[in-house]
Design a protein around this motif. Structure first.
Motif, PDB file in Angstrom:
ATOM      1  N   PRO B 119      -6.015   9.767 -25.686  1.00 25.77           N
ATOM      2  CA  PRO B 119      -6.093  11.090 -25.577  1.00 25.77           C
ATOM      3  C   PRO B 119      -5.354  11.352 -24.471  1.00 25.77           C
ATOM      4  CG  PRO B 119      -8.002  10.557 -25.400  1.00 25.77           C
ATOM      5  CD  PRO B 119      -7.743   9.309 -26.251  1.00 25.77           C
ATOM      6  N   TYR B 135     -13.310   6.057 -10.652  1.00 21.28           N
ATOM      7  CA  TYR B 135     -13.757   7.091 -11.476  1.00 21.28           C
ATOM      8  C   TYR B 135     -12.943   8.460 -11.292  1.00 21.28           C
ATOM      9  CZ  TYR B 135     -18.099   3.483 -10.234  1.00 21.28           C
ATOM     10  OH  TYR B 135     -19.080   2.430  -9.921  1.00 21.28           O
ATOM     11  N   THR B 140      -8.349  16.016 -21.061  1.00 19.87           N
ATOM     12  CA  THR B 140      -7.474  15.443 -22.162  1.00 19.87           C
ATOM     13  C   THR B 140      -7.331  16.258 -23.915  1.00 19.87           C
ATOM     14  OG1 THR B 140      -8.958  14.057 -23.844  1.00 19.87           O
ATOM     15  CG2 THR B 140      -8.283  13.722 -20.995  1.00 19.87           C
ATOM     16  N   VAL B 145     -13.514  14.815 -20.048  1.00 16.22           N
ATOM     17  CA  VAL B 145     -13.782  13.532 -19.899  1.00 16.22           C
ATOM     18  C   VAL B 145     -14.324  12.932 -18.958  1.00 16.22           C
ATOM     19  CG1 VAL B 145     -11.196  11.751 -20.253  1.00 16.22           C
ATOM     20  CG2 VAL B 145     -13.478  10.765 -21.212  1.00 16.22           C
ATOM     21  N   THR B 146     -14.572  11.772 -18.705  1.00 17.38           N
ATOM     22  CA  THR B 146     -15.035  10.759 -17.933  1.00 17.38           C
ATOM     23  C   THR B 146     -14.747   9.321 -17.591  1.00 17.38           C
ATOM     24  OG1 THR B 146     -17.329  10.800 -17.551  1.00 17.38           O
ATOM     25  CG2 THR B 146     -16.312  12.716 -16.338  1.00 17.38           C
ATOM     26  N   PHE B 147     -13.721   8.413 -17.395  1.00 14.61           N
ATOM     27  CA  PHE B 147     -14.020   6.771 -17.541  1.00 14.61           C
ATOM     28  C   PHE B 147     -13.977   6.661 -16.235  1.00 14.61           C
ATOM     29  CE2 PHE B 147      -9.554   9.387 -17.690  1.00 14.61           C
ATOM     30  CZ  PHE B 147      -8.828   8.170 -17.094  1.00 14.61           C
ATOM     31  N   VAL B 148     -13.809   4.639 -16.112  1.00 14.26           N
ATOM     32  CA  VAL B 148     -14.079   4.072 -15.508  1.00 14.26           C
ATOM     33  C   VAL B 148     -12.870   3.301 -15.214  1.00 14.26           C
ATOM     34  CG1 VAL B 148     -15.405   2.917 -13.474  1.00 14.26           C
ATOM     35  CG2 VAL B 148     -15.750   4.273 -15.122  1.00 14.26           C
ATOM     36  N   ILE B 158       3.183   1.187 -17.375  1.00 11.76           N
ATOM     37  CA  ILE B 158       4.441   2.225 -17.386  1.00 11.76           C
ATOM     38  C   ILE B 158       5.132   2.378 -18.270  1.00 11.76           C
ATOM     39  CG2 ILE B 158       5.612   3.366 -15.875  1.00 11.76           C
ATOM     40  CD1 ILE B 158       4.166   3.139 -13.473  1.00 11.76           C
ATOM     41  N   ASP B 168      -8.635   1.880 -20.261  1.00 16.70           N
ATOM     42  CA  ASP B 168     -10.186   1.872 -18.661  1.00 16.70           C
ATOM     43  C   ASP B 168     -11.661   0.721 -18.697  1.00 16.70           C
ATOM     44  OD1 ASP B 168     -11.563   2.028 -21.352  1.00 16.70           O
ATOM     45  OD2 ASP B 168     -12.816   4.393 -20.842  1.00 16.70           O
ATOM     46  N   CYS B 173      -7.596   4.148 -24.503  1.00 13.52           N
ATOM     47  CA  CYS B 173      -6.768   3.775 -23.698  1.00 13.52           C
ATOM     48  C   CYS B 173      -5.882   5.894 -23.850  1.00 13.52           C
ATOM     49  CB  CYS B 173      -5.462   3.410 -24.835  1.00 13.52           C
ATOM     50  SG  CYS B 173      -4.134   3.616 -24.410  1.00 13.52           S
ATOM     51  N   PHE B 174      -5.094   5.671 -22.713  1.00 20.84           N
ATOM     52  CA  PHE B 174      -5.416   7.068 -22.005  1.00 20.84           C
ATOM     53  C   PHE B 174      -3.806   7.012 -22.023  1.00 20.84           C
ATOM     54  CE2 PHE B 174      -9.995   6.694 -20.760  1.00 20.84           C
ATOM     55  CZ  PHE B 174      -9.906   8.166 -21.821  1.00 20.84           C
ATOM     56  N   TYR B 187      -0.971  15.522 -10.113  1.00 20.53           N
ATOM     57  CA  TYR B 187      -0.108  14.456 -10.305  1.00 20.53           C
ATOM     58  C   TYR B 187      -0.452  13.978  -8.784  1.00 20.53           C
ATOM     59  CZ  TYR B 187       4.420  12.003  -9.372  1.00 20.53           C
ATOM     60  OH  TYR B 187       5.092  10.789  -9.427  1.00 20.53           O
ATOM     61  N   GLU B 191      -0.673   9.736  -8.168  1.00 19.50           N
ATOM     62  CA  GLU B 191       0.564   9.497  -7.727  1.00 19.50           C
ATOM     63  C   GLU B 191       0.518   7.552  -6.652  1.00 19.50           C
ATOM     64  OE1 GLU B 191       1.324  11.416  -4.472  1.00 19.50           O
ATOM     65  OE2 GLU B 191       3.614  11.389  -4.748  1.00 19.50           O
ATOM     66  N   LEU B 194       1.093   4.313  -9.535  1.00 21.19           N
ATOM     67  CA  LEU B 194       2.407   4.785  -9.922  1.00 21.19           C
ATOM     68  C   LEU B 194       2.786   3.395  -9.019  1.00 21.19           C
ATOM     69  CD1 LEU B 194       2.707   8.122 -11.129  1.00 21.19           C
ATOM     70  CD2 LEU B 194       1.594   5.965 -12.313  1.00 21.19           C
TER      71      LEU B 194
END
Lengths: 778, 194
Positions: B119, B135, B140, B145-148, B158, B168, B173-174, B187, B191, B194
Motif C-alpha cells: 500500500p 504506532y 493508504t 490502516v494502523t500499524f506498529v 530508502i 512494520d 510493507c508500505f 511529511y 521526516e 529519514l
C-alpha cells in the motif's frame, strides 16, 4: 469454540442476520482484508459437524457458505505483504472407491480433480498470518474427520507470555508487553548496574558540583574582587567604600595565589572525577557485555537464524557502551547543566536584571534554531552515515570477493564502482559540512549580537557608574557560559531516545527465553541406546513452507540408517530435530522411550555427535579443535580419533603437527581437511548416536572410502544416521529412507528401493547415467 | 560388485527418460498464449507449448522478475505450487506485459498488484512513539490502516530514487513513492526517520 479468534459483536449480528448461528462455529478466523484486497474486516468460520465454511465481509456485507465436501486442499499463497487463502472447489463430492482397483480409482480421482477449480477464499496481511495457518491446519484435520481440542499444541503459539512479567501478550501478533514497556521501568532497571558503585557515583556527582561551583565563582573572584577591590583605586559613594577596599600590592599576590589555587583544585577535582568514572564505567560496561554474552549463548538456534551475527555483535559491543555513556556522561552533565543554568540565571539577574533581559532576547531564537535546524542536520548526518556504510559494505564486498574480481579481470570496474560510492559520500559530506558551517556561525553571531549589545549597554552603565567594571567583566563571563547548557539540552533528548532504544534492545536479549528449555521434570540420561521414534512429526521454519509433514519412522539402536533426498527435502531438519536444535510443531520424537522434550538438553546433546554440512573450526590449534567437545581427552585419544577420520597423516605433514593454529586468518585448510577434523571431533566424543550430515561431501571418493571404513569399525553397535546426496556414501547402511517433499517416500534396503522405481531409483539412475557418460567418454 | 552394477544398469531403460523430463520454459506472446479468468476468479492459461501442442492450465502463478524496478518486464508464468502437489515448473516468460491487449494486461496486473500488495501511504495521521515502538495511523491506497513499527533504522529503507519502504512489525510493507509529494503534516511526521 476453539481459541483462535473471537467474533466481534457486529460480525455475530451479521452472521445471525444471514440466518447462520455463530454458536455452531468450531473455529473462527479474522482476516484484516476484504475480498477486493483492501484493508477491511472479514471473517471465516468452520462448522465441523455440518461440514461448512462460512465467509463474511463486514465492509461490503457479502456472505458466502461453502460445503467442505466440495472445498478441498486449502492452501496459502504468500505474497509480499499479504496472504491469499486458496482452495480447490469440486463440482461434486469425491467419488467412492467401491469395487474399483487402485489404478482405476486413481484415474477417476484425477478426472474428478480436473473438473474442479481453484478459488480464492480470502486475503489478509501478515498480521493474521499465523492464525491463518492454524486455521488451515484445523480445516485439514476436520477434512480428515479428526477432532481438534482446545488444548491442542497448535494454540500454544497464541498464548505467548511476556518473559519478564508473565502476562499473556494482549496482541499475540505483536509481542509488546505494555506492562513492561515503560520508560521509567527500563531506566530504573539500568540503574541496577550502578548499584555496586554508589561511592563512585556520589564522588562523580560531588566532583561535578564542585567544578561547576568553581567555574561559577571564578569570574566573581577574578573580576568583581580583583578588578573592583584590588586594581581599582578606592572610591566612596555616600561615605561608603564601594571600590578599592583591598587596593594594596600584597592583595595582588594573594588574589593571584587564590586563582592559581582554584585552578589546581579544579584540576584535582577533574582527576578524581575521571578516575572514579573510569573505575565505574569500565566495570559497568564489562558487566553488561558479560550478561549479554551469557544470555546469547543460552538462546536457541532459531534466534540466531533471525538475527544477523553483525547485529548481535553490535548489540554486545555498542549498546552497552551507549548505555554506559548515557549514565556516565549524560546524566551527570544533565544535572550539572540544569544547576548551572539556574545558577547563571540567578547570578545574571542579581548583578543586573536590565542587562540580563537583553541577554535572554536571543535565547528563544537560538532555541528555535536548535529545534528546527538540528533535525535537518541530523538527517544530513544520517544520509552521510548511510552513504558511508554503503561505501563500507561495497569495500568489504569487493575485498572479500577479490578472487572473483581478479578471475574476471574486473579491477577497473570495481575501482569505478568505488569512485561512485566515494563521490556520493563526498557530496553528502560536503552538504553536511556546508550546512553545519552555516548554522553554527549564525548561532555564534546571534550570541555575539547580544554580547555586543551588552558591551554597549554595559559600557554605558559602567561609565554612568551604575555598574562597576568588575561586575561588567563578571557579567560578560557568565553570558558566555549560558549557551553551553542550552546546546546540551537540545542534544539531550536525542541522547535519551538513543539510550532507551539501546537499553530496550539489551533487555530484550537478556529477557528472551530460549525456545528450547528443559522441562521442569526433565530426566538426565547418562547414556542413550539410540532407539529413535518419530511419530507424525510436522515441522516448519516459516509457516508457509512445511519442511516435514506427518513423518513417522522408527530407528532401532545399533541401526545404520541412510537418508537420501533432494536438497531442501528435510534431511538435515530431521538431524536438527533429533538433537533438539528446534522443537517439533506437531507430533513427537522419542529417544529410548523418552520424549526428547523430557530429556535434559545437555544430556541429550552429550550423547549425540553431529557432523554437519557447515563446519566451523574455532581459532586455536588442531588438537584444541578436536578436543572441543571433550577437553579432558588424552592426546592418545585425539590421535586415535584423527586416525579414524583419516586426518592424522595430513596433520603430521603440517609444520606444527597437532599444534598448528587454524581458524580465522590462520593456515587455511581445504574443505576435505576441515571435514576430517570435524569428524575427528565428533568421534572423540564417543557418542551413542552419530549423525553424519553430508560429512564427506567435500572429499574425494578414495578418502571417503577410507573414512567410512574406519567409522564403520568405530560405530559397531551404535546408532548412526548418514545423510548424503552421493549414493556411494550410503553403501554401509542397513537400510535407507528416501525423503521427498517432507515425507518419507520410501524405506528399505537399497535393493528394495530400486525395485520400487521411486525417488531412490530416480537418484540412482541419474547418478548411474552420469557415471555411464563418464565411462563412455561423452 | 561389477556384476551387480551391470545388472542394475540394465534396469535403466527408455521409460526412465520420463522421470527426468522437465518442462521447457517458452517466451509467451499473444501468438502462443491466451490468458483468461478462471471459473474460480483466478487466471487460466492456454498455450501452444514447445512441442507445438495446445495445453491448458486451470490456474497459473504470475510473478514479476523485477518487482521493484521493472514491474512490466519479464513476467514469469508458473504452474501453481500447492501444499500437496510438487513444485511448479515455469511455463514461460513474458518479455513485456504490453505485448498483450488491454484486457489481458489488466487481468494480469490485477493479479500482480495483489501479489505485490504494497500500500502507498497517502497521509499520515499520527505517529506515536512509545518506547522503541512507534504506532502509526495512516491512509493508504488500500484504505485506512494502523500499524506498529520498531527499529526504524533497519525497517525504513530508502531506495536510490528516494522511494521509501516501511516494514512494520508483522513484516507488511508500505511504500511512499515520492516523499516530497506528501502534505506538510504527514511529511513532518516521517521526516525524523529519514
Amino acid at each position: 469454540m476453539l481459541p483462535l479468534d473471537k467474533l466481534s459483536d457486529s460480525a455475530r449480528e451479521s452472521f445471525l442476520a444471514h440466518g447462520c448461528d455463530p454458536e455452531s462455529f468450531d473455529a473462527v478466523l479474522f482476516l484484516d482484508m476484504t475480498l477486493e484486497g483492501d484493508f477491511g474486516q472479514s471473517w471465516l468460520a468452520l462448522d465441523r459437524v455440518r461440514k461448512r465454511l462460512f465467509r463474511l465481509c463486514e465492509n461490503d456485507g457479502t456472505y458466502d457458505e461453502f460445503s467442505l465436501a466440495l472445498l478441498a486442499n486449502p492452501y496459502v499463497d504468500n505474497f509480499t505483504s499479504s496472504n491469499r487463502l486458496l482452495a480447490h472447489e469440486h463440482q461434486e463430492p469425491a467419488p467412492e472407491k467401491g469395487e474399483l482397483d487402485e489404478k482405476e480409482y486413481e484415474d477417476l480421482l484425477e478426472d474428478y480433480r480436473r473438473k474442479g477449480t481453484t478459488v480464492g477464499i480470502g486475503y489478509c496481511t501478515n498480521a493474521c498470518k499465523r492464525k491463518l495457518f492454524a486455521f488451515v491446519h484445523i480445516w485439514e484435520r476436520y477434512a480428515e474427520d479428526e477432532e481438534v481440542s482446545e488444548d491442542d499444541p497448535i494454540f500454544e503459539q497464541f498464548n505467548a507470555k511476556c518473559p519478564k512479567c508473565g502476562t499473556v501478550y494482549a496482541d499475540q501478533q505483536r509481542r509488546i508487553c505494555e506492562h513492561c514497556v515503560k520508560k521509567s521501568a527500563t531506566m530504573i532497571r539500568l540503574l541496577a548496574y550502578f548499584k555496586d558503585f554508589k561511592l563512585q557515583f556520589v564522588t562523580v556527582m560531588l566532583c561535578l558540583f564542585s567544578s561547576a561551583l568553581i567555574s561559577l565563582v571564578t569570574p566573581i573572584i577574578s573580576n568583581q574582587i580583583f578588578y573592583d577591590q584590588v586594581i581599582a583605586p578606592p572610591k566612596f559613594i555616600d561615605g561608603v567604600q564601594v571600590q578599592g577596599k583591598l587596593h594594596e600590592l600584597k592583595w595582588v599576590y594573594i588574589m593571584v595565589g587564590v586563582l592559581f589555587g582554584m585552578a589546581v583544585l579544579s584540576l584535582l577535582i577533574g582527576i578524581i572525577q575521571n578516575r572514579a568514572n573510569a573505575y565505574m564505567s569500565t566495570r559497568v560496561t564489562k558487566n553488561m557485555k558479560n550478561d549479554l554474552f551469557r544470555a546469547l549463548q543460552h538462546l536457541s538456534l532459531s534466534y540466531f537464524n533471525q538475527n544477523s551475527t553483525g547485529r548481535l555483535i553490535n548489540r554486545v559491543n555498542y549498546d552497552a557502551v551507549k548505555i554506559r555513556n548515557f549514565y556516565i556522561d549524560g546524566v551527570p552533565h544533565f544535572i550539572v547543566n540544569v544547576l548551572n543554568f539556574v545558577g547563571l540565571t540567578i547570578f545574571l539577574f542579581s548583578i543586573n536584571w536590565k542587562l540580563t533581559l537583553i541577554v535572554y532576547i536571543p535565547v528563544p531564537l537560538v532555541v528555535c534554531i536548535f529545534k528546527f535546524m538540528l533535525p535537518k542536520l541530523w538527517r544530513m548526518y544520517s544520509k552521510q552515515w548511510r552513504r558511508s556504510s554503503s561505501l563500507n559494505s561495497m569495500l568489504g564486498d569487493s575485498l572479500n570477493g577479490i578472487r572473483v574480481v581478479k578471475a574476471f579481470a574486473k579491477e577497473a570496474e570495481e575501482t569505478n564502482r568505488f569512485y561512485q560510492y566515494s563521490e556520493r559520500l563526498y557530496h553528502a559530506n560536503l552538504q553536511t559540512n556546508l550546512v553545519h558551517l552555516t548554522i553554527f556561525p549564525v548561532i555564534s553571531l546571534l550570541i555575539g549580537i547580544s554580547s555586543q549589545a551588552i558591551w554597549g549597554f554595559g559600557g554605558i552603565q559602567v561609565m554612568g557608574e551604575t555598574m562597576t567594571y568588575g561586575q561588567f567583566a563578571t557579567y560578560l563571563g557568565y553570558v558566555g557560559m549560558i549557551f553551553g547548557p542550552l546546546n546540551f539540552f537540545t542534544n539531550f533528548t536525542n541522547m535519551l531516545t538513543d539510550t532507551i532504544n539501546s537499553a530496550v534492545r539489551m533487555f530484550e536479549t537478556l529477557d528472551m527465553i530460549p525456545e528450547i528449555t528443559d522441562a521442569p521434570n526433565a530426566v538426565e540420561l547418562d547414556t542413550i541406546k539410540g532407539d529413535i521414534v518419530f511419530e507424525r512429526v510436522g515441522f516448519h521454519y516459516t509457516p508457509n513452507r512445511p519442511i516435514l509433514k506427518d513423518v513417522s519412522f522408527t530407528i532401532h539402536a545399533g541401526d545404520h540408517v541412510g537418508l537420501v533426498g533432494h536438497t531442501g527435502s528435510g534431511k538435515s531438519t530431521i538431524a536438527n530435530l533429533i538433537t533438539r536444535m528446534y522443537d517439533v510443531i506437531s507430533g513427537s520424537i522419542s529417544i529410548d522411550g523418552y520424549n526428547v522434550k523430557d530429556i535434559k538438553v545437555d544430556s541429550l546433546r552429550r550423547n549425540i555427535s553431529i557432523v554437519s554440512q557447515e563446519i566451523y573450526l574455532f581459532y586455536g590449534t588442531i588438537a584444541d579443535n578436536i578436543r572441543y567437545a571433550r577437553p579432558e581427552a588424552t592426546m592418545e585419544e585425539v590421535i586415535a580419533a584423527a586416525r579414524a577420520a583419516n586426518a592424522h597423516d595430513f596433520i603430521l605433514r603440517l609444520p606444527e603437527g597437532y599444534e598448528t593454529m587454524i581458524g580465522i586468518g590462520r593456515r587455511s585448510l581445504s574443505g576435505g581437511e576441515r571435514q576430517r577434523i570435524s569428524i575427528a571431533r565428533a568421534l572423540l566424543m564417543q557418542p551413542s548416536l552419530l549423525i553424519l550430515d553430508e560429512a564427506t561431501a567435500a572429499m574425494d571418493t578414495e578418502t571417503e572410502r577410507l573414512i567410512s571404513d574406519a567409522i564403520e569399525k568405530l560405530i559397531k553397535g551404535r546408532t548412526t544416521i548418514t545423510i548424503a546426496h552421493r549414493l556411494s556414501t550410503l553403501k554401509d547402511c542397513n537400510y535407507l529412507m528416501a525423503i521427498e517433499h517432507g515425507e518419507i517416500a520410501e524405506r528399505g534396503t537399497a535393493e528394495e528401493l530400486l525395485a520400487k522405481k521411486g525417488v531412490y531409483y530416480k537418484l540412482y539412475t541419474l547418478q548411474n547415467e552420469q557415471m555411464k557418460k563418464v565411462m563412455a567418454g561423452l | 560388485m561389477s556384476e551387480t552394477k551391470a545388472k542394475k544398469t540394465d534396469v535403466f531403460s527408455d521409460e526412465d527418460a520420463a522421470l527426468f523430463e522437465k518442462r521447457e520454459s517458452i517466451m509467451l506472446t499473444p501468438d502462443n498464449a491466451t490468458f483468461s479468468r478462471s471459473a474460480g476468479g483466478l487466471i487460466s492459461l492456454d498455450i501452444i507449448n514447445a512441442k507445438g501442442e495446445p495445453e491448458h492450465f486451470e490456474r497459473v502463478v504470475v510473478l514479476r522478475s523485477f518487482p521493484i524496478t521493472d514491474p512490466d518486464d519479464y513476467i514469469a508464468i508458473r504452474e501453481p505450487e500447492t501444499r500437496k502437489s510438487k513444485r511448479g515448473h515455469e511455463i514461460g516468460l513474458i518479455e513485456n506485459i504490453h505485448q498483450f491487449d488491454e484486457a489481458t494486461v489488466s487481468l494480469l496486473n490485477e493479479e500482480l498488484d495483489r501479489r505485490y500488495f504494497t500500500p502507498e501511504l497517502y497521509k499520515i495521521y499520527s505517529v506515536k512513539e512509545k518506547f522503541g515502538y512507534s504506532y502509526w495511523e495512516a491512509d493508504t491506497s488500500a484504505g485506512k490502516v494502523t500499524f506498529v513499527l520498531n527499529n526504524p533504522s533497519s525497517n525504513i529503507r530508502i531506495l536510490e530514487d528516494d522511494r521509501i519502504f516501511i516494514f512494520d512489525i508483522d513484516g507488511n510493507c508500505f511504500q511512499i513513492t515520492d516523499p516530497t509529494k506528501l502534505d506538510r503534516n504527514s511529511y513532518r511526521k516521517i521526516e525524523i526517520y529519514l
